[in-house]
Design an enzyme around this catalytic site. Structure first.
Site, PDB file in Angstrom:
ATOM      1  N   THR A 152      86.130 -29.110 -12.739  1.00  0.00           N
ATOM      2  CA  THR A 152      87.321 -28.467 -12.170  1.00  0.00           C
ATOM      3  C   THR A 152      86.928 -27.063 -11.720  1.00  0.00           C
ATOM      4  OG1 THR A 152      88.027 -27.948 -14.434  1.00  0.00           O
ATOM      5  CG2 THR A 152      89.070 -29.831 -13.374  1.00  0.00           C
ATOM      6  N   LYS A 178      82.364 -31.157 -19.052  1.00  0.00           N
ATOM      7  CA  LYS A 178      82.965 -30.227 -18.110  1.00  0.00           C
ATOM      8  C   LYS A 178      83.838 -29.253 -18.875  1.00  0.00           C
ATOM      9  CE  LYS A 178      86.616 -30.092 -16.580  1.00  0.00           C
ATOM     10  NZ  LYS A 178      87.826 -29.262 -16.940  1.00  0.00           N
ATOM     11  N   THR A 189      85.272 -30.577 -26.524  1.00  0.00           N
ATOM     12  CA  THR A 189      85.432 -29.765 -25.335  1.00  0.00           C
ATOM     13  C   THR A 189      86.472 -30.399 -24.441  1.00  0.00           C
ATOM     14  OG1 THR A 189      84.327 -28.737 -23.490  1.00  0.00           O
ATOM     15  CG2 THR A 189      83.562 -30.909 -24.120  1.00  0.00           C
ATOM     16  N   GLU A 276      84.502 -19.194 -17.126  1.00  0.00           N
ATOM     17  CA  GLU A 276      85.138 -18.596 -15.947  1.00  0.00           C
ATOM     18  C   GLU A 276      84.884 -17.096 -15.894  1.00  0.00           C
ATOM     19  OE1 GLU A 276      88.788 -21.803 -15.405  1.00  0.00           O
ATOM     20  OE2 GLU A 276      89.149 -19.944 -16.503  1.00  0.00           O
ATOM     21  N   ASN A 400      92.116 -17.408 -12.953  1.00  0.00           N
ATOM     22  CA  ASN A 400      93.304 -17.981 -13.593  1.00  0.00           C
ATOM     23  C   ASN A 400      94.599 -17.512 -12.953  1.00  0.00           C
ATOM     24  OD1 ASN A 400      92.526 -19.733 -16.048  1.00  0.00           O
ATOM     25  ND2 ASN A 400      91.095 -18.014 -16.090  1.00  0.00           N
ATOM     26  N   THR A 405      96.798 -21.915  -6.639  1.00  0.00           N
ATOM     27  CA  THR A 405      96.934 -21.598  -5.213  1.00  0.00           C
ATOM     28  C   THR A 405      95.726 -22.072  -4.430  1.00  0.00           C
ATOM     29  OG1 THR A 405      95.919 -19.420  -5.561  1.00  0.00           O
ATOM     30  CG2 THR A 405      98.318 -19.570  -5.734  1.00  0.00           C
TER      31      THR A 405
END
Length: 405
Positions: A152, A178, A189, A276, A400, A405
């Protein structure tokens, strides 16, 4: 921005386990976002699942079905099918039923998995329309493609593979995972799949993945959030020409356990390295605890502190923040005069206060590195625990803030 994470290593095929990838266009057209995995007949399958009370519909179904006969695992990205109530369960069942119809198995032999945005209806028709292409793509050589298909917000696919020989027979363990955000697993996870061609009873396999996850996936955190969709699956196809493992002992079991644990650790740490917005890979090592839980409490207090994580991003050796986190971890009767804290090999605090040998230049040099170890010596006992985490950067907030969007 992944820290120390390069291209996928060689991922050895696992006899009896095939993977196929296709595009349903769930989030954007053309993206490979549906993965079908086929287990050889007679395979044993085990798994660990999120403890989040708002667990996703596919988690509910997979958890119910995992101890039965399992032939297929169906994964979609782009939609978590979580927070969707009874319609979500109906949707998950429909996708399983369609795959069962196309492959000639019972629907209960299909386990569903989803990841993506929470609270939106699963686009069943899109997934159903992509299933035949994924079935046609099934191959034992598709591990790398599947590792990409389950991503993702990951920037790189994650996988690991080990092989060992027993009585002249080669046994393979290969896995992919992932995850990059919403990571503080409370069992595993976000998504992890590990397969071996060893022959293992379901009860032994279940203990193996539980123990493996506890020492790897359950020791990583990026942002302190436990996902609604977490799962980690272990499949034993039984294709290796060796006796079935029915007890957690003996040379064959020990060799398999080491290989499974190694794969778990590698793909779990890869999630942290690809966190991230991460610019640092951080090991928090807590030693000298009176018990394992207080070591974990201290480790997570440090790993989850926004003040520490932002200092790591800034390469600022603001060691007072570490002391504050240790002090508020909730360890009963904590004697701070016994605590030493290290940044890398540099002692920054000794017996509860600034080490007399410490200089700001030493701390700055360690904090400038991409891989940092924070070591805390509690001086209370013999227990130790290690947690892996990241810094907290501007990019994490941006990713995040713009997730939908």
């Amino acid at each position: 921005m992944a820290v120390g994470l390069g291209p996928l290593p060689a991922l050895h095929p696992v006899p009896g386990f095939e993977l196929g990838i296709s595009s349903a266009g769930i989030k954007r057209s053309g993206r490979k976002d549906v993965v079908v995995m086929r287990c050889a007949e007679g395979s044993s399958v085990a798994g660990v699942f999120t403890l989040n009370a708002f667990c996703a519909a596919p988690v509910i179904l997979a958890r119910q079905r995992v101890q039965g006969t399992v032939r297929y695992l169906l994964t979609n990205t782009g939609n978590a099918n979580a927070g969707t109530g009874e319609p979500g369960l109906v949707a998950a069942r429909r996708t399983c039923e369609k795959l069962a119809q196309l492959t000639g198995v019972d629907a209960s032999a299909v386990l569903p998995y989803s990841t993506g945005v929470i609270g939106e209806p699963l686009p069943v028709e899109k997934i159903e329309g992509a299933l035949q292409a994924a079935i046609d793509d099934l191959s034992v050589d598709n591990w790398a493609a599947a590792a990409t298909g389950i991503m993702t917000t990951d920037t790189l696919p994650k996988g690991a593979s080990r092989q060992f020989s027993h009585d002249g027979v080669t046994v393979t363990v290969t896995g992919i995972s992932k995850g990059a955000g919403m990571i503080r697993p409370n069992m595993a996870t976000m998504l992890g799949y590990i397969a071996t061609d060893a022959k293992v009873s379901q009860s032994v396999l279940q203990d193996l993945i539980r123990d493996g996850a506890n020492k790897s996936f359950n020791r990583i955190t990026i942002d302190g959030d436990t996902s609604t969709n977490d799962c980690c699956m272990l499949i034993a196809t039984g294709q290796a020409d060796l006796p079935q493992i029915t007890e957690a002992k003996g040379p064959l079991f020990e060799a398999l356990k080491k290989a499974v644990f190694d794969v778990c650790m590698e793909v779990a740490q890869a999630i942290v390295r690809d966190g991230e917005g991460a610019t640092k890979f951080v090991t928090v090592e807590v030693n000298g605890g009176g018990n394992h839980q207080e070591c974990l409490d201290v480790g997570y207090a440090v790993a989850h502190s926004p003040l520490i994580k932002t200092a790591l991003f800034a390469s600022d050796p603001n060691w007072g923040r570490i002391l504050a986190a240790v002090g508020r971890a909730g360890v009963p009767d904590l004697d701070v005069s016994k605590i030493d804290v290290f940044l890398g090999g540099v002692c920054i605090a000794s017996q509860g206060c600034r080490a007399t040998t410490y200089t700001e230049e030493q701390g700055s040099a360690v904090m400038a590195e991409e891989e940092i170890t924070i070591r805390i010596e509690l001086g209370r006992g013999d227990c130790s625990e290690t947690i892996w985490t990241t810094d907290l950067s501007h990019e994490y907030v941006k990713i995040n803030a713009e997730y939908r969007t």
